[in-house]
Motif scaffolding. Structure first.
Motif, PDB file in Angstrom:
ATOM      1  N   PHE A  76       0.937  -1.131   0.078  1.00 34.03           N
ATOM      2  CA  PHE A  76      -0.019   0.037  -0.038  1.00 34.03           C
ATOM      3  C   PHE A  76       0.894   1.368   0.221  1.00 34.03           C
ATOM      4  O   PHE A  76       2.187   1.179   0.209  1.00 34.03           O
ATOM      5  N   LEU A  77       0.298   2.426  -0.297  1.00 35.20           N
ATOM      6  CA  LEU A  77       1.065   3.679  -0.399  1.00 35.20           C
ATOM      7  C   LEU A  77       0.726   4.427   0.915  1.00 35.20           C
ATOM      8  O   LEU A  77      -0.378   4.794   1.033  1.00 35.20           O
ATOM      9  N   GLN A  78       1.826   4.642   1.570  1.00 36.15           N
ATOM     10  CA  GLN A  78       1.895   5.460   2.803  1.00 36.15           C
ATOM     11  C   GLN A  78       1.953   6.780   2.872  1.00 36.15           C
ATOM     12  O   GLN A  78       2.987   7.164   1.997  1.00 36.15           O
ATOM     13  N   ARG A  79       1.293   7.898   2.811  1.00 36.15           N
ATOM     14  CA  ARG A  79       1.276   9.285   2.581  1.00 36.15           C
ATOM     15  C   ARG A  79       2.260   9.910   3.535  1.00 36.15           C
ATOM     16  O   ARG A  79       2.249   9.772   4.953  1.00 36.15           O
ATOM     17  N   MET A  80       3.178  10.601   3.099  1.00 36.54           N
ATOM     18  CA  MET A  80       4.345  11.053   3.970  1.00 36.54           C
ATOM     19  C   MET A  80       4.566  12.711   3.470  1.00 36.54           C
ATOM     20  O   MET A  80       4.095  13.006   2.161  1.00 36.54           O
ATOM     21  N   THR A  81       5.063  13.672   4.204  1.00 36.38           N
ATOM     22  CA  THR A  81       5.604  14.907   3.828  1.00 36.38           C
ATOM     23  C   THR A  81       6.865  14.954   4.602  1.00 36.38           C
ATOM     24  O   THR A  81       7.415  14.420   5.422  1.00 36.38           O
ATOM     25  N   LEU A  82       7.851  15.827   3.834  1.00 34.97           N
ATOM     26  CA  LEU A  82       9.214  15.952   4.094  1.00 34.97           C
ATOM     27  C   LEU A  82       9.517  17.558   4.057  1.00 34.97           C
ATOM     28  O   LEU A  82       9.006  18.103   3.002  1.00 34.97           O
ATOM     29  N   PHE A  83       9.875  18.027   5.244  1.00 37.92           N
ATOM     30  CA  PHE A  83      10.569  19.454   5.231  1.00 37.92           C
ATOM     31  C   PHE A  83      12.010  19.013   5.219  1.00 37.92           C
ATOM     32  O   PHE A  83      12.802  18.573   5.833  1.00 37.92           O
ATOM     33  N   HIS A  84      12.486  19.579   4.021  1.00 33.00           N
ATOM     34  CA  HIS A  84      14.016  19.679   3.824  1.00 33.00           C
ATOM     35  C   HIS A  84      14.581  20.875   3.944  1.00 33.00           C
ATOM     36  O   HIS A  84      14.491  21.767   3.361  1.00 33.00           O
ATOM     37  N   ARG A  85      15.647  20.965   4.664  1.00 34.16           N
ATOM     38  CA  ARG A  85      16.579  22.075   5.045  1.00 34.16           C
ATOM     39  C   ARG A  85      17.889  21.716   4.217  1.00 34.16           C
ATOM     40  O   ARG A  85      18.476  22.450   3.752  1.00 34.16           O
ATOM     41  N   SER A  86      18.324  20.709   4.873  1.00 35.23           N
ATOM     42  CA  SER A  86      19.764  20.397   4.535  1.00 35.23           C
ATOM     43  C   SER A  86      20.068  18.802   4.899  1.00 35.23           C
ATOM     44  O   SER A  86      19.655  18.306   5.962  1.00 35.23           O
ATOM     45  N   VAL A  87      20.796  18.132   4.051  1.00 37.10           N
ATOM     46  CA  VAL A  87      21.205  16.619   4.561  1.00 37.10           C
ATOM     47  C   VAL A  87      22.244  16.526   5.457  1.00 37.10           C
ATOM     48  O   VAL A  87      22.317  15.453   6.195  1.00 37.10           O
ATOM     49  N   ALA A  88      22.855  17.804   5.789  1.00 38.93           N
ATOM     50  CA  ALA A  88      23.761  17.819   7.012  1.00 38.93           C
ATOM     51  C   ALA A  88      23.132  18.089   8.370  1.00 38.93           C
ATOM     52  O   ALA A  88      23.716  18.214   9.472  1.00 38.93           O
ATOM     53  N   ALA A  89      21.863  18.472   8.021  1.00 37.53           N
ATOM     54  CA  ALA A  89      21.045  18.805   9.620  1.00 37.53           C
ATOM     55  C   ALA A  89      20.339  17.752  10.011  1.00 37.53           C
ATOM     56  O   ALA A  89      20.184  16.649   9.474  1.00 37.53           O
ATOM     57  N   PRO A  90      19.847  17.863  11.262  1.00 44.45           N
ATOM     58  CA  PRO A  90      19.316  16.635  12.002  1.00 44.45           C
ATOM     59  C   PRO A  90      17.954  16.386  11.442  1.00 44.45           C
ATOM     60  O   PRO A  90      17.461  17.156  10.714  1.00 44.45           O
ATOM     61  N   MET A  91      17.287  15.097  11.470  1.00 41.36           N
ATOM     62  CA  MET A  91      16.185  14.803  10.850  1.00 41.36           C
ATOM     63  C   MET A  91      15.370  14.298  11.974  1.00 41.36           C
ATOM     64  O   MET A  91      15.724  13.529  12.916  1.00 41.36           O
ATOM     65  N   VAL A  92      13.900  14.653  12.178  1.00 41.34           N
ATOM     66  CA  VAL A  92      13.070  14.320  12.856  1.00 41.34           C
ATOM     67  C   VAL A  92      12.085  13.475  12.536  1.00 41.34           C
ATOM     68  O   VAL A  92      11.428  13.914  11.229  1.00 41.34           O
ATOM     69  N   ILE A  93      11.736  12.406  12.534  1.00 38.92           N
ATOM     70  CA  ILE A  93      10.561  11.561  12.294  1.00 38.92           C
ATOM     71  C   ILE A  93       9.267  11.840  12.822  1.00 38.92           C
ATOM     72  O   ILE A  93       9.236  11.515  14.357  1.00 38.92           O
ATOM     73  N   ASP A  94       8.324  12.386  12.443  1.00 41.00           N
ATOM     74  CA  ASP A  94       7.044  12.648  13.039  1.00 41.00           C
ATOM     75  C   ASP A  94       5.947  11.697  12.741  1.00 41.00           C
ATOM     76  O   ASP A  94       5.464  11.406  11.682  1.00 41.00           O
ATOM     77  N   THR A  95       5.811  10.727  13.592  1.00 40.66           N
ATOM     78  CA  THR A  95       4.791   9.786  13.442  1.00 40.66           C
ATOM     79  C   THR A  95       3.384  10.105  13.855  1.00 40.66           C
ATOM     80  O   THR A  95       2.961  10.421  14.936  1.00 40.66           O
ATOM     81  N   GLU A  96       2.485  10.246  12.718  1.00 44.97           N
ATOM     82  CA  GLU A  96       1.230  10.765  13.184  1.00 44.97           C
ATOM     83  C   GLU A  96       0.411   9.593  13.524  1.00 44.97           C
ATOM     84  O   GLU A  96       0.712   8.551  13.092  1.00 44.97           O
ATOM     85  N   GLY A  97      -0.623   9.897  14.520  1.00 43.96           N
ATOM     86  CA  GLY A  97      -1.352   8.705  15.060  1.00 43.96           C
ATOM     87  C   GLY A  97      -2.580   8.556  14.191  1.00 43.96           C
ATOM     88  O   GLY A  97      -3.373   7.766  14.733  1.00 43.96           O
TER      89      GLY A  97
END
Length: 477
Positions: free
Chosen positions: A92-113
């Motif tokens: 199945f296709l899971q919908r996501m969004t991505l806020f991209h600033r820089s590949v060198a910056a930290p990444m936060v995964i926001d799990t929607e409930g």
């Protein structure tokens, strides 16, 4: 508000460390380049080849791409196995969004409930760290539903495995440290992801996580009997009694919502009305402080039928919880999760006594999906409870002081660098790190900075105030 044992380390840490030297704004870790052919027209492209790199990831389809403020915002579909134990089977296709600033910056995964929050409002840790964010819609919500709709595939392990696979794939681009977060059921999803895959991220910051023991958690009524102002609590009880005493006049107003497209064939108008009245204090305190939820807005029990119903409808609207349209789409997967693993609160009924026609009826196993076997299994969440209390590391739970869900919050140990804090200035169930008083605020900023291996940028909003951006997000919860 923070218990002594939970903020003692914070006081010591704040005294031992200088105020975060990295708290001021710093230059962006990525560099701006001339817009590429892949970038939206007329905007700068941070890390110029990011779109091409995303398109090269297995299972990723880009649905939208725009520049917003200082980040590139992508809407994505990501192919997932419906059953991670059978990865070659249904997808199945899971919908996501991505806020991209820089590949060198930290990444936060926001799990929607639940269904994804599609508007580009970043989570608080992302704002504080000037990082990236990948937001993941929960399986069986929104567009992220397997075609088979096999309800057995909606369990806590499968959803954690969804998040794990996202981390595995996107870490090939984003190599800096990862954190996880989520609000409400999304906060619980972040904890579950961390429990099953503890090495995916360095730290977890759940906001207003929900955790109930059993199908009717008895801790909730005790909390509601003591929360907030006593006068406010009594006024809510008076409204509840008045609404039930005038049931014959008010229930036709529920039925009249058919003109807006709502029907009540599943539970019936009378039951939908009663259930909403019983839940009224829970929802009121959950959103207390988010306009117009305020003690001054509680009407006198002698107001007109129309005014009385308007308040009940505003706080615990029957159509938005118990209509057929809500039960069979919006809340159906939530009811299944509560009935099988997550549990649910007990909504207090004792003081309403003889005014009730359906006492004890608010059990999630009695709600849709219909014709589906629902057997409550307490074992997964009990295991998580034990793990959180004794073994969870680098976790920071953030609650609002008036949250009814805090009656059933997970316990954590500060000796494991894990904390639970309660923001006295929060909105009902939701607090923010930015609103904490000192020295806790500085200490927890330092913990976040160390977990992410990145500086924290002190927010411009005044301490003790909830940003309008987060209020906008909460109104969609």
């Amino acid at each position: 508000m923070l218990g002594v044992k939970y903020w003692f380390r914070g006081v010591v840490g704040a005294l031992a460390l200088s105020l975060l030297a990295a708290c001021g704004d710093t230059s962006e870790a990525g560099r701006e380049v001339e817009p590429s052919a892949e970038a939206p027209s007329g905007v700068s492209n941070i890390d110029g080849d990011i779109r091409a790199r995303l398109e090269a990831l297995p299972g990723v389809t880009i649905l939208g791409d725009e520049q917003i403020d200082d980040f590139r915002f992508f809407t994505l579909d990501f192919e997932q196995p419906a059953d991670h134990r059978n990865p070659a089977g249904e997808k199945f296709l899971q919908r996501m969004t991505l806020f991209h600033r820089s590949v060198a910056a930290p990444m936060v995964i926001d799990t929607e409930g639940a269904e994804i929050f599609a508007e580009p409002i970043a989570a608080e840790p992302v704002d504080l760290l000037k990082g990236n964010q990948v937001t993941v819609e929960h399986r069986f919500y929104g567009t992220s539903t397997p075609a088979s709709r096999d309800w057995k595939l909606l369990d806590v392990w499968q959803s954690a495995a969804d998040a794990h696979r996202v981390v595995e794939v996107f870490k090939t681009i984003y190599g800096a440290r990862w954190l996880s977060t989520g609000v409400f059921r999304g906060g619980t999803a972040a904890i579950l992801h961390r429990y099953y895959y503890p090495n995916d991220v360095e730290g977890t910051i759940p906001y207003a996580e929900r955790h109930s023991l059993g199908l009717q958690d008895v801790r909730t009524p005790h909390f509601l009997a003591n929360v907030g102002d006593a006068t406010c609590r009594e006024r809510l009880k008076a409204v509840q009694r008045a609404a039930l005493e005038r049931r014959e006049a008010l229930t036709p107003m529920v039925a009249a919502q058919a003109e807006w497209g709502f029907t009540f064939d599943t539970v019936g108008v009378d039951k939908a009305f009663e259930f909403s009245v019983v839940r009224l204090p829970f929802y009121f305190w959950q959103y207390m402080g988010l306009a117009p939820y305020d003690c001054d807005t509680i009407p006198e029990p002698t107001v007109s039928d129309e005014e009385l119903f308007a308040f009940v409808d505003l706080v615990a609207g029957p159509a938005y919880i118990f209509s057929d349209q809500a039960l069979h789409s919006v809340t159906e997967p939530e009811s299944y999760q509560c009935a099988t693993e997550l549990g649910a609160p007990l909504f207090p009924e004792a003081e309403l006594g003889s005014l009730l026609r359906y006492p004890g009826g608010q059990v999630p196993t009695l709600l849709p999906p219909e014709g589906v076997t629902k057997v409550y299994n307490p074992v997964p969440m009990l295991k998580v409870e034990v793990w959180m209390r004794w073994h969870a590391r680098r976790v920071l739970i953030v609650d609002g002081a008036l949250s009814p869900w805090s009656a059933s919050a997970f316990g954590v140990s500060p000796w494991n660098d894990a904390y639970r804090i309660v923001d006295p200035a929060g909105i009902g169930f939701y607090g923010t790190l930015s609103a904490l008083p000192e020295p806790q605020r500085t200490f927890f900023f330092q913990r976040l900075s160390e977990w992410a291996d990145a500086p924290v940028h002190v927010p411009e909003v005044s301490q003790g105030k909830l940003s309008a951006r987060y209020e906008k997000r909460l109104r969609r919860r």
